[in-house]
Design a protein around this motif. Structure first.
Motif, PDB file in Angstrom:
ATOM      1  N   ALA A  34      10.744   1.697 -12.568  1.00  0.00           N
ATOM      2  CA  ALA A  34      10.414   2.982 -13.508  1.00  0.00           C
ATOM      3  C   ALA A  34       9.137   3.576 -13.156  1.00  0.00           C
ATOM      4  CB  ALA A  34      10.599   2.194 -14.925  1.00  0.00           C
ATOM      5  N   ILE A  35       8.169   2.722 -12.959  1.00  0.00           N
ATOM      6  CA  ILE A  35       6.820   3.187 -12.823  1.00  0.00           C
ATOM      7  C   ILE A  35       6.718   3.863 -11.526  1.00  0.00           C
ATOM      8  CG2 ILE A  35       4.432   2.307 -12.269  1.00  0.00           C
ATOM      9  CD1 ILE A  35       4.754   0.185 -14.521  1.00  0.00           C
ATOM     10  N   ARG A  36       7.246   3.396 -10.465  1.00  0.00           N
ATOM     11  CA  ARG A  36       7.173   3.960  -9.100  1.00  0.00           C
ATOM     12  C   ARG A  36       8.041   5.596  -9.107  1.00  0.00           C
ATOM     13  NH1 ARG A  36       7.940  -1.054  -5.214  1.00  0.00           N
ATOM     14  NH2 ARG A  36       5.840  -1.391  -4.888  1.00  0.00           N
ATOM     15  N   ASP A  37       9.120   5.307  -9.860  1.00  0.00           N
ATOM     16  CA  ASP A  37       9.871   6.658 -10.109  1.00  0.00           C
ATOM     17  C   ASP A  37       9.132   7.707 -10.766  1.00  0.00           C
ATOM     18  OD1 ASP A  37      12.111   5.505  -8.807  1.00  0.00           O
ATOM     19  OD2 ASP A  37      13.273   5.229 -10.318  1.00  0.00           O
ATOM     20  N   ASP A  38       8.332   7.340 -11.672  1.00  0.00           N
ATOM     21  CA  ASP A  38       7.680   8.238 -12.543  1.00  0.00           C
ATOM     22  C   ASP A  38       6.207   8.722 -11.902  1.00  0.00           C
ATOM     23  OD1 ASP A  38       9.486   8.395 -14.551  1.00  0.00           O
ATOM     24  OD2 ASP A  38       8.475   7.026 -15.800  1.00  0.00           O
ATOM     25  N   ASN A  39       5.843   7.892 -10.759  1.00  0.00           N
ATOM     26  CA  ASN A  39       4.570   8.100 -10.060  1.00  0.00           C
ATOM     27  C   ASN A  39       4.760   7.906  -8.660  1.00  0.00           C
ATOM     28  OD1 ASN A  39       2.591   8.030 -12.592  1.00  0.00           O
ATOM     29  ND2 ASN A  39       3.863   6.387 -13.094  1.00  0.00           N
ATOM     30  N   PRO A  40       5.263   8.833  -8.051  1.00  0.00           N
ATOM     31  CA  PRO A  40       5.499   8.856  -6.715  1.00  0.00           C
ATOM     32  C   PRO A  40       4.674   8.445  -5.626  1.00  0.00           C
ATOM     33  CG  PRO A  40       6.521  10.873  -7.514  1.00  0.00           C
ATOM     34  CD  PRO A  40       5.834  10.011  -8.628  1.00  0.00           C
ATOM     35  N   ASP A  41       3.308   8.699  -6.075  1.00  0.00           N
ATOM     36  CA  ASP A  41       2.029   8.283  -5.447  1.00  0.00           C
ATOM     37  C   ASP A  41       1.599   6.894  -5.695  1.00  0.00           C
ATOM     38  OD1 ASP A  41       1.037   9.197  -7.876  1.00  0.00           O
ATOM     39  OD2 ASP A  41      -0.745   9.929  -7.082  1.00  0.00           O
ATOM     40  N   TRP A  42       2.245   5.894  -6.415  1.00  0.00           N
ATOM     41  CA  TRP A  42       1.754   4.666  -6.715  1.00  0.00           C
ATOM     42  C   TRP A  42       1.207   3.881  -5.767  1.00  0.00           C
ATOM     43  CZ3 TRP A  42       1.063   3.578 -11.613  1.00  0.00           C
ATOM     44  CH2 TRP A  42       0.685   2.421 -11.769  1.00  0.00           C
ATOM     45  N   LEU A  43       0.211   3.217  -5.753  1.00  0.00           N
ATOM     46  CA  LEU A  43      -0.671   2.712  -4.548  1.00  0.00           C
ATOM     47  C   LEU A  43      -0.056   1.398  -4.183  1.00  0.00           C
ATOM     48  CD1 LEU A  43      -4.276   3.068  -6.228  1.00  0.00           C
ATOM     49  CD2 LEU A  43      -3.143   4.251  -4.509  1.00  0.00           C
ATOM     50  N   CYS A  44       0.508   0.545  -4.861  1.00  0.00           N
ATOM     51  CA  CYS A  44       1.189  -0.662  -4.721  1.00  0.00           C
ATOM     52  C   CYS A  44       2.663  -0.523  -3.868  1.00  0.00           C
ATOM     53  CB  CYS A  44       1.748  -1.829  -6.021  1.00  0.00           C
ATOM     54  SG  CYS A  44       0.148  -1.656  -6.833  1.00  0.00           S
ATOM     55  N   ARG A  45       2.419  -0.879  -2.583  1.00  0.00           N
ATOM     56  CA  ARG A  45       3.508  -0.538  -1.572  1.00  0.00           C
ATOM     57  C   ARG A  45       3.207  -1.259  -0.396  1.00  0.00           C
ATOM     58  NH1 ARG A  45       5.301   4.079  -1.921  1.00  0.00           N
ATOM     59  NH2 ARG A  45       4.107   4.676  -3.824  1.00  0.00           N
ATOM     60  N   MET A  46       4.020  -1.334   0.503  1.00  0.00           N
ATOM     61  CA  MET A  46       4.038  -2.032   1.826  1.00  0.00           C
ATOM     62  C   MET A  46       2.657  -1.247   2.546  1.00  0.00           C
ATOM     63  SD  MET A  46       4.952  -3.791   4.311  1.00  0.00           S
ATOM     64  CE  MET A  46       6.702  -3.977   5.018  1.00  0.00           C
ATOM     65  N   GLY A  47       1.716  -2.355   2.967  1.00  0.00           N
ATOM     66  CA  GLY A  47       0.626  -1.927   3.673  1.00  0.00           C
ATOM     67  C   GLY A  47      -0.804  -1.811   2.776  1.00  0.00           C
ATOM     68  N   CYS A  48      -0.489  -1.837   1.465  1.00  0.00           N
ATOM     69  CA  CYS A  48      -1.583  -2.082   0.495  1.00  0.00           C
ATOM     70  C   CYS A  48      -1.738  -3.565   0.064  1.00  0.00           C
ATOM     71  CB  CYS A  48      -1.507  -1.253  -0.593  1.00  0.00           C
ATOM     72  SG  CYS A  48      -2.576  -1.376  -1.929  1.00  0.00           S
ATOM     73  N   ASP A  49      -2.617  -3.995   0.696  1.00  0.00           N
ATOM     74  CA  ASP A  49      -2.855  -5.681   0.549  1.00  0.00           C
ATOM     75  C   ASP A  49      -3.983  -6.224  -0.093  1.00  0.00           C
ATOM     76  OD1 ASP A  49      -4.310  -5.190   2.561  1.00  0.00           O
ATOM     77  OD2 ASP A  49      -3.657  -6.402   4.008  1.00  0.00           O
ATOM     78  N   GLY A  50      -4.605  -5.222  -0.983  1.00  0.00           N
ATOM     79  CA  GLY A  50      -5.945  -5.534  -1.534  1.00  0.00           C
ATOM     80  C   GLY A  50      -5.782  -6.741  -2.500  1.00  0.00           C
ATOM     81  N   CYS A  51      -4.857  -6.681  -3.087  1.00  0.00           N
ATOM     82  CA  CYS A  51      -4.584  -7.962  -4.121  1.00  0.00           C
ATOM     83  C   CYS A  51      -4.345  -9.338  -3.405  1.00  0.00           C
ATOM     84  CB  CYS A  51      -3.373  -7.677  -5.194  1.00  0.00           C
ATOM     85  SG  CYS A  51      -1.936  -7.404  -4.305  1.00  0.00           S
ATOM     86  N   CYS A  52      -3.694  -8.829  -2.281  1.00  0.00           N
ATOM     87  CA  CYS A  52      -3.418 -10.399  -1.558  1.00  0.00           C
ATOM     88  C   CYS A  52      -4.750 -10.730  -0.828  1.00  0.00           C
ATOM     89  CB  CYS A  52      -2.479 -10.104  -0.328  1.00  0.00           C
ATOM     90  SG  CYS A  52      -1.024  -9.360  -1.053  1.00  0.00           S
ATOM     91  N   ARG A  53      -5.680 -10.020  -0.555  1.00  0.00           N
ATOM     92  CA  ARG A  53      -7.071 -10.191  -0.014  1.00  0.00           C
ATOM     93  C   ARG A  53      -8.131 -10.751  -0.885  1.00  0.00           C
ATOM     94  NH1 ARG A  53      -7.203  -8.904   5.388  1.00  0.00           N
ATOM     95  NH2 ARG A  53      -5.470  -7.653   6.277  1.00  0.00           N
TER      96      ARG A  53
END
Length: 169
Positions: free
Chosen positions: A17-36
């Motif tokens: 729901a969040i991604r559908d309402d915000n197509p430019d959402w940062l959390c996606r494949m390749g964004c690994d900031g939280c994992c680091r």
């Protein structure tokens, strides 16, 4: 019914729901900031560990040895932040994505007592008023449901017991 599968489905619905309402959402494949930049060693319930174990067991042997070394290092690392040992650093992706813990599934999409559980990039968008329409997930409710699945242990403890061939329950 409070199963891990149902909890995952509910989390995925909120994330979608969040991604559908915000197509430019940062959390996606390749964004690994939280994992680091983990603040703590992840804690998992027995149900989460069982699922993660399936993902670990499917890794190629050399990759599993790398993960094992990373988890052993993590167990002894006093400084924070820490890098998740399940992160493929070159690809910026989780090695066991389909089997990842609940905390990984909710990060970036949930809040706890009005405290955003997200990275500095999302925090700056929130501060700038760009995400005022987001209906965040409730991390307190997720935590209550996780408690209903039993006690939790640090990833390092689960993994050490698994490597020793000990009882996982």
């Amino acid at each position: 019914m409070n199963t891990l599968t149902q909890l995952h489905a509910d989390i995925e619905a909120r994330v979608r729901a969040i991604r559908d309402d915000n197509p430019d959402w940062l959390c996606r494949m390749g964004c690994d900031g939280c994992c680091r930049r983990l603040a703590e060693v992840p804690r998992l319930t027995a149900a989460e560990w069982a699922l993660l174990q399936d993902g670990l067991a499917a890794l190629p042997p050399e990759r599993l040895r790398e993960v094992s070394r990373g988890i052993a290092t993590l167990a002894e690392q006093p400084s924070r932040p820490i890098v998740c040992p399940l992160l493929d650093r070159s690809a910026g992706a989780c090695l066991v994505y389909a089997h990842r813990p609940v905390a990984c599934r909710t990060y970036g999409f949930y809040v706890q007592r009005d405290l955003g559980l997200y990275c500095k990039d999302i925090e700056s968008r929130v501060a700038g008023g760009a995400l005022t329409g987001v209906v965040w997930g409730n991390q307190d409710a997720v935590d209550r449901r996780l408690c209903g699945l039993g006690d939790s242990r640090d990833l390092t403890e689960w993994f050490a017991r698994w490597e020793e061939g000990g009882d996982m329950a």
